[in-house]
Each structure stands twice: as structure tokens, then as C-alpha cells.
Design a protein around this motif. Structure first.
Motif, PDB file in Angstrom:
ATOM      1  N   GLU A 188      36.798 -12.260 -20.980  1.00  0.00           N
ATOM      2  CA  GLU A 188      37.609 -11.567 -21.987  1.00  0.00           C
ATOM      3  C   GLU A 188      38.781 -12.450 -22.389  1.00  0.00           C
ATOM      4  O   GLU A 188      39.315 -13.206 -21.575  1.00  0.00           O
ATOM      5  N   THR A 233      42.180  -7.089 -26.478  1.00  0.00           N
ATOM      6  CA  THR A 233      41.272  -7.889 -25.671  1.00  0.00           C
ATOM      7  C   THR A 233      39.849  -7.823 -26.222  1.00  0.00           C
ATOM      8  O   THR A 233      39.341  -6.749 -26.521  1.00  0.00           O
ATOM      9  N   HIS A 276      35.489 -12.363 -15.269  1.00  0.00           N
ATOM     10  CA  HIS A 276      35.181 -11.369 -14.239  1.00  0.00           C
ATOM     11  C   HIS A 276      33.950 -11.841 -13.468  1.00  0.00           C
ATOM     12  O   HIS A 276      32.920 -12.139 -14.082  1.00  0.00           O
ATOM     13  N   PRO A 277      34.052 -11.897 -12.132  1.00  0.00           N
ATOM     14  CA  PRO A 277      32.922 -12.390 -11.333  1.00  0.00           C
ATOM     15  C   PRO A 277      31.812 -11.342 -11.220  1.00  0.00           C
ATOM     16  O   PRO A 277      31.831 -10.494 -10.333  1.00  0.00           O
ATOM     17  N   GLN A 278      30.905 -11.377 -12.129  1.00  0.00           N
ATOM     18  CA  GLN A 278      29.790 -10.445 -12.121  1.00  0.00           C
ATOM     19  C   GLN A 278      28.608 -11.090 -12.821  1.00  0.00           C
ATOM     20  O   GLN A 278      28.738 -12.129 -13.448  1.00  0.00           O
ATOM     21  N   ARG A 294      35.797  -9.717 -25.858  1.00  0.00           N
ATOM     22  CA  ARG A 294      34.886 -10.608 -25.166  1.00  0.00           C
ATOM     23  C   ARG A 294      34.438 -11.699 -26.129  1.00  0.00           C
ATOM     24  O   ARG A 294      34.554 -11.556 -27.352  1.00  0.00           O
ATOM     25  N   ARG A 299      31.206 -12.025 -17.441  1.00  0.00           N
ATOM     26  CA  ARG A 299      31.977 -11.333 -18.482  1.00  0.00           C
ATOM     27  C   ARG A 299      33.315 -12.044 -18.620  1.00  0.00           C
ATOM     28  O   ARG A 299      34.063 -12.149 -17.652  1.00  0.00           O
ATOM     29  N   ARG A 324      40.189 -14.364 -19.175  1.00  0.00           N
ATOM     30  CA  ARG A 324      39.977 -13.668 -17.902  1.00  0.00           C
ATOM     31  C   ARG A 324      38.473 -13.582 -17.661  1.00  0.00           C
ATOM     32  O   ARG A 324      37.750 -12.908 -18.390  1.00  0.00           O
TER      33      ARG A 324
END
Length: 153
Positions: A90, A46, A82-84, A48, A88, A80
């Protein structure tokens, strides 16, 4: 082809028409960047978006985004988010994408044989290319494209 070869019937995948399985395969993984993206995700797991971008400095952000979207649409890459903050995202290989890794390894081995042949036939006044680190089965460094379009690590 034989006289009894089946007729090529147009088929469709993700809105694009093709006639044979090889055409479909090349449509899904062909081009300058898709095989390298798949190779890197297969070798390093994986990653980013920014990591892929750093490993592939000659690809534009627009082109990398486009190629990743196509690989995702074809079911080869999983995205994927990421809710931040900051966002982010990946990328990793799906099962279908991971199935290409052995094929890419064979393709890499084939290319290394060609490199070895070239090194063996180099003129005596030319220095030989440096030996690759490791077994050469995975990209460990940055991928750069030569002027001829071939990938270099």
C-alpha cells in the motif's frame, strides 16, 4: 536578478545535484506521473499498487514502480508492505507529501481556469466541453494523458 543576488552553490539531494530550491522541488515532484500519483493519494488516501495502476491506465508498470520508488526516496510517499500471500503493498502520503496537496489543488484550479477560458472562446460550431462533476478538486475517475501530455480525468 539583482546585483547582490547570492551565488548559486551546488547542493545535493538523494545523489542528484541541484542549484536552487525550485530545481529541487521540480526534481522531487516534476514529470508526467509524479504529480498525478501525489494527487490521487491525496484525494483517495491509501492505495494499493494495482489500484493506482487501474486509475492510471496509460502508465506502464515499470514507470509507476520507478516513480513510486523516487517519491518514497524523497520522503513524499510511504510504502507499506504487508507480509502475506499474495503480497500486499500500500502507498500513502507522508506528512511532507500531504503538504503538497494544497499546492496541487491550486495547480488544478489554475488548469480549470484555463479550461474555462478555452470553453468560453470555443467557436460557436464546436460543442462546449461537458461540465466536470463535483467541484473538480479531486480526481474521481481514471487519469488518462492526452496526446499533448496533459492529464485528463
Amino acid at each position: 536578478m539583482t546585483k547582490n543576488a547570492p551565488r548559486c552553490i551546488p547542493k545535493e539531494h538523494n545523489g542528484k545535484q541541484y542549484y536552487c530550491s525550485m530545481e529541487l522541488a521540480l526534481m522531487m515532484v516534476g514529470g508526467k506521473w509524479k504529480p498525478i500519483i501525489l494527487w490521487l493519494l491525496g484525494a483517495q488516501g491509501t492505495l494499493r499498487f494495482g489500484e493506482l495502476r487501474r486509475l492510471m491506465p496509460n502508465v506502464t508498470q515499470k514507470m509507476l514502480t520507478q516513480q513510486l520508488r523516487e517519491l518514497e526516496a524523497d520522503g513524499l510517499v510511504l510504502r507499506r508492505a504487508h507480509p502475506q500471500v499474495p503480497p500486499r503493498v500500500e502507498y500513502s502520503l507522508t506528512g511532507r507529501g500531504a503538504g503538497l496537496v494544497p499546492i496541487l489543488k491550486e495547480l488544478s484550479a489554475w488548469a480549470r481556469e484555463i479550461e474555462a477560458e478555452k470553453d468560453a472562446t470555443a467557436r460557436p460550431d464546436e460543442p462546449a466541453a461537458p461540465a466536470p462533476e463535483g467541484d473538480g478538486s479531486a480526481c474521481s475517475g481514471t487519469v488518462r494523458l492526452s496526446r499533448s501530455g496533459g492529464a485528463r480525468v
